[in-house]
Design an enzyme around this catalytic site. Structure first.
Site, PDB file in Angstrom:
ATOM      1  N   CYS A  77       0.707  -1.258  -0.070  1.00 11.40           N
ATOM      2  CA  CYS A  77      -0.011   0.066   0.039  1.00 11.40           C
ATOM      3  C   CYS A  77       0.956   1.206   0.141  1.00 11.40           C
ATOM      4  O   CYS A  77       2.211   1.311   0.478  1.00 11.40           O
ATOM      5  CB  CYS A  77      -0.973   0.145   1.406  1.00 11.40           C
ATOM      6  N   CYS A  97       3.070   2.175   2.993  1.00 14.50           N
ATOM      7  CA  CYS A  97       4.275   1.275   3.343  1.00 14.50           C
ATOM      8  C   CYS A  97       5.659   2.570   2.746  1.00 14.50           C
ATOM      9  O   CYS A  97       6.527   2.383   3.199  1.00 14.50           O
ATOM     10  CB  CYS A  97       4.263   0.384   2.337  1.00 14.50           C
ATOM     11  N   ASP A 116      21.265 -45.805 -20.129  1.00 14.55           N
ATOM     12  CA  ASP A 116      20.009 -46.297 -19.540  1.00 14.55           C
ATOM     13  C   ASP A 116      18.910 -46.129 -20.818  1.00 14.55           C
ATOM     14  O   ASP A 116      18.954 -45.513 -21.673  1.00 14.55           O
ATOM     15  CB  ASP A 116      19.680 -45.165 -18.609  1.00 14.55           C
ATOM     16  N   ASP A 118      19.055 -40.018 -16.991  1.00 18.31           N
ATOM     17  CA  ASP A 118      18.573 -38.669 -16.594  1.00 18.31           C
ATOM     18  C   ASP A 118      18.721 -37.876 -15.571  1.00 18.31           C
ATOM     19  O   ASP A 118      18.390 -36.898 -15.208  1.00 18.31           O
ATOM     20  CB  ASP A 118      16.793 -39.028 -16.561  1.00 18.31           C
ATOM     21  N   ASP A 144      19.733 -42.002 -11.889  1.00 22.85           N
ATOM     22  CA  ASP A 144      20.919 -42.711 -12.041  1.00 22.85           C
ATOM     23  C   ASP A 144      22.296 -42.154 -11.499  1.00 22.85           C
ATOM     24  O   ASP A 144      23.398 -42.097 -11.859  1.00 22.85           O
ATOM     25  CB  ASP A 144      21.310 -42.538 -13.559  1.00 22.85           C
TER      26      ASP A 144
END
Lengths: 758, 119
Positions: free
Chosen positions: A27, A30, A443, A642, A646
């Site tokens: 606001c 502030c 993999d 990945d 792994d």
């Protein structure tokens, strides 16, 4: 400079203006609170906040830390705005390099302006010895002019040489200063006091001093230019970052510098614009070109919920997204930092050159003294002049720079070239090891295949329909995180089946899952699970094997303790996996596939992509053991996965290659991260590392041979047989261009092209 | 006469060996409370021999005055730290807590050289 070389007090800003970004100011009231809090800090002269931009400008001598603490004590968060973006820093560096280049050229012109006429005079038979009388006065004027050149064009060599001497270290400046200084001082002694020099040795070497200073300045200028090109890749990466972002705050739109974008800001990107920070789309649909980060040429469709990354280009529609990573936290910023760090790390091959260069300069000084003594004691007349020439030539020809530059220049270009292809090399060691890999473990899931399994077959027994079978097993699998389970749930969702709640869900590791749905016990898994449940599936085994032989993963379903049907799931093989694996094999690399899948499915996939060595039904925890086994067989092992399950195998392998999803740059366990999914990236990474290592070897060989051959020739080893003693001017030219040659050779790597770019 | 030159020559060789390889120069101490500015000018780090406390993070501030590309990077090879240094600006390099030992730092070509002694 004494004031700078001193201990500093705490980090204070002397009457500077600092900018802070404020979070949590919701606001207008502030503003007052924050400004008051800052004004109360000792040393603050003024604090003015722009509420719309959430930024506050503070002038005075207060430290940044004190300002941030004051704002935080007032209940807000403050972040200092970085003074410079990467792009600004780069521009500054280019400006500084350009100014330095021009200065070196001025130094070159002044020195060669005197040196070339003097050298030509010598070539056309001009007398460069002192006989007394008028020629002494003429040479005295030349000597003073040469001193002028030394002060104007060579001052940095003498100051640097002197300071490094005082500092107990010696560098190229020391050698040049000693070499040219010796030649000039000897010549001045000949001019001012010829009587103390034997008549045959009354030769002057002013032309050598001027020419050497000119040529070495020219060499440095060319090196500055060539070095600029070695960082072309990092420049391109930095150039991907737009300078401004259009943020939407309180319904208003502002174009602000990207350093001021805050987390959770809404950012608007129009078609054709670059995305300024990382975020998640909240509004709009578009396609985004991510090729600059991933190397994938096809634009990716984006809609609400999708992630977008800084540096990519919004193609077709307007997107509004929430900023989730800003400043140094964006994927692009991480990539830039990682590439920069890797560019400055040294592969082990460069260590020998490092050891040599740390002893090099003092060793050359000793060789120059010993060479002069040998000439004085054993040389023909004029021994004194020949001793001076040989010592000067040894000091000048020795080039520690070529040796020191050989490795880092090639690494800089090679790592940058890899980054352009979506390959992030963590450090010099990974680069070197990747070039000598003999075996590559791949993999299967997500590496050879897309990692996104899909249901391909649903074959129920007569008493069940496809829909009912799928609905019940999907209801069980909705509780599972296994990729195969997700494929089944997705398939049910695609058919608009309404899933029922599951109770007593149980995932049985290595076998499958079971649960209770609509009052029935439903189990889905492999034959082992059926055996444990005492369900007879013998009649269906042949069909299941046939599915597996096609590369699919068959699963048996049982409902209420009775066999209910077969469901097959397949993970499609990436279209270019077979071609990339063939390229790996052409490089002489042994390719091995690892998978947790059953043997028949694994072999079907392996056959499709041309892999002969397969290890199936491997638990994630066992992958590292396979790496060890190959290493025991003497292989240098690369492991590609990945990067998630792994990790131990990636870390244990000689080089771990992590296949990222575009921006997972921080895969810590991997030496090399491939930002695109294609296995061609893997082969490209190995090819680039091989090319870089070849380039480093050429550079090191050239630098070693140059110094190992050049220094003895300069000392005069060829004189007794061939009567050849190198001129200091030739030595100066050779020295100046040896380091330029190294940088130019490293620059050749910029034109490296992989045989096949996906 | 020649033997005098020979003796001077060999003495020079001995001085070079002592000055560059055997002599242990004094070190400048740096602590967490007293950060240090290291100036890069004319081919040397000033100071080049720095003493740090063990097991404490320390910040070193480099101020590069030398525009030559040689001075562009500072590399701490054992710590896997490398930083690009802007011309005529300071750049802070933060070091993690280090165990006792000697750690070299240098430019890419190792012409600028310095050493941290952690004690």
């Amino acid at each position: 400079m004494a004031s700078i070389v001193a201990h500093k007090g705490h980090s204070t800003q002397s009457n500077a203006t600092q900018e802070l970004l404020i979070e949590g100011a919701g606001c207008a009231s502030c503003v007052r609170k924050i400004e008051t809090a800052l004004s109360n800090v000792a040393g603050v002269e003024s604090a003015q906040m722009n509420f719309a931009l959430r930024s506050v400008m503070v002038s005075g001598s207060a430290s940044t830390d004190a300002l941030v603490q004051a704002v935080e004590a007032a209940g807000y968060r403050a972040m200092p705005v970085a003074a410079n973006s990467e792009a600004d820093t780069l521009e500054e560096k280019e400006r500084a390099d350009a100014a330095y280049f021009r200065r070196l050229l001025r130094h070159t012109l002044a020195a060669l302006g005197l040196g070339i006429p003097l050298m030509l005079y010598g070539f056309i038979g001009g007398d460069m010895t002192i006989h007394g009388g008028a020629d002494r006065w003429a040479w005295l004027i030349v000597g003073v002019l040469t001193l002028g050149v030394m002060v104007f064009s060579g001052r940095h060599f003498y100051i640097g040489g002197w300071k490094s001497l005082r500092n107990h270290s010696a560098n190229m400046d020391t050698l040049i200063a000693l070499g040219t200084g010796t030649a000039w001082m000897y010549s001045m002694v000949v001019v001012l006091a010829p009587q103390i020099v034997p008549e045959v040795a009354r030769h002057v070497y002013f032309e050598a001093t001027a020419m050497i200073i000119g040529l070495i300045n020219l060499g440095l200028a060319l090196e500055v230019r060539a070095r600029g090109r070695t960082s072309a890749a990092i420049k391109r990466l930095i150039g991907l970052q737009p300078k401004t972002a259009r943020v939407v705050r309180n319904g208003q739109e502002f174009d602000i510098p990207i350093e001021r974008v805050l987390l959770n800001d809404k950012v608007r990107v129009r078609p054709g614009e670059r995305i300024p920070v990382d975020g998640v789309v909240v509004e709009g649909q578009s396609s985004v070109d991510e090729s600059m980060l991933t190397g994938e040429p096809v634009p990716v469709a984006k809609q609400a919920g999708d992630a977008v990354w800084a540096g990519t280009i919004n193609k077709t529609g307007t997107l509004i997204f929430t900023a989730t990573k800003v400043g140094k936290d964006t994927a692009l910023a991480h990539i830039i930092q990682m590439v920069k760090r890797a560019q400055n790390s040294k592969p082990p091959i460069g260590r020998m050159a490092d050891v040599i260069s740390s002893y090099f300069v003092p060793a050359v000084m000793i060789i120059a003294i010993l060479s002069a003594l040998v000439w004085l004691n054993f040389g023909p007349n004029p021994a004194l002049a020949l001793a001076v020439v040989s010592a000067t030539t040894v000091l000048i020809i020795a080039c520690p720079c070529a040796l020191g530059l050989a490795t880092p220049m090639s690494v800089m270009v090679g790592v940058g070239k890899a980054a352009e292809a979506g390959i992030l090399i963590r450090n010099g060691e990974a680069l070197q090891t990747a070039s000598s890999i003999t075996a590559m473990i791949l993999d299967k899931t997500g590496t050879i295949t897309l990692g996104a399994p899909k249901v391909t077959d649903i074959e129920p027994v007569e008493s069940w329909t496809q829909e009912d079978l799928l609905r019940l097993v999907a209801s069980v699998e909705q509780g599972s995180e296994h990729p195969l389970a997700q494929a089944i749930v997705e398939s049910a969702t695609e058919r608009n089946l309404v899933l029922s709640p599951v109770s007593h869900f149980q995932a049985i590791a290595g076998q499958g899952a079971e649960g209770s749905v609509e009052g029935k016990t439903v189990a889905l898994g492999n034959r082992k699970l059926m055996n444990e449940k005492h369900i007879n599936v013998k009649k269906w085994e042949t069909r299941a094997q046939a599915m597996a032989a096609e590369g699919k993963t068959p699963m048996y379903a049982a409902i209420g303790g009775q066999f209910a049907g077969l469901i097959a799931v397949a993970d499609p093989i990436k279209p270019d996996s077979a071609a990339a694996i063939a390229r790996l094999q052409e490089l002489g690399i042994r390719v091995v596939m690892l998978t947790g899948d059953n043997r028949i499915t694994a072999e079907a996939v392996a056959k499709h992509v041309g892999i002969r060595e397969v290890h199936a039904e491997v638990q994630p925890s066992e992958k590292a053991k396979h790496v060890e086994t190959l290493q025991r067989e003497g292989e240098i092992v690369g492991m590609t996965g990945d990067g998630i399950n792994d990790a131990p195998a990636l870390a244990l392998a000689n080089v771990g290659f992590a296949i990222g999803t575009g921006t997972d740059v921080a895969i810590e366990s991997a030496g090399i991260t491939l930002m695109r999914g294609s296995l061609h990236g893997l082969v490209d990474a190995i090819s680039i590392s091989k090319a870089t290592l070849r380039n480093i070897r050429q550079n090191l060989f050239g630098a070693f041979v140059y110094n190992v051959a050049g220094i003895p020739i300069a000392a005069g080893v060829l004189y007794p047989i061939f009567g050849i003693l190198l001129s200091p001017v030739i030595a100066g030219a050779a020295m100046a261009f040896s380091s330029v040659t190294v940088v130019a050779n490293a620059n050749r790597l910029r034109f490296f092209k992989s045989e096949k770019v996906a | 006469m020649i033997w005098v030159i020979n003796i001077v020559g060999f003495l020079l060789v001995a001085v070079i060996v002592w000055w560059f390889w055997l002599y242990k120069p004094a070190r400048t101490a740096v602590t967490k409370e007293k950060p240090l500015v290291i100036l890069l000018e004319n081919g040397v780090y000033q100071p080049a021999h720095i003493q740090l406390p063990a097991n404490q993070p320390v910040a070193l501030e480099f101020f590069r005055k030398d525009a030559s590309p040689c001075a562009e990077m500072v590399i701490f090879p054992a710590l896997d730290i490398s930083e690009e240094l802007p011309v005529n600006k300071s750049k802070t390099v933060r070091l993690p807590p280090l165990p006792v030992g000697n750690y070299e730092f240098h430019c890419q070509m190792r012409m600028y050289r310095g050493e941290l002694t952690v004690a």
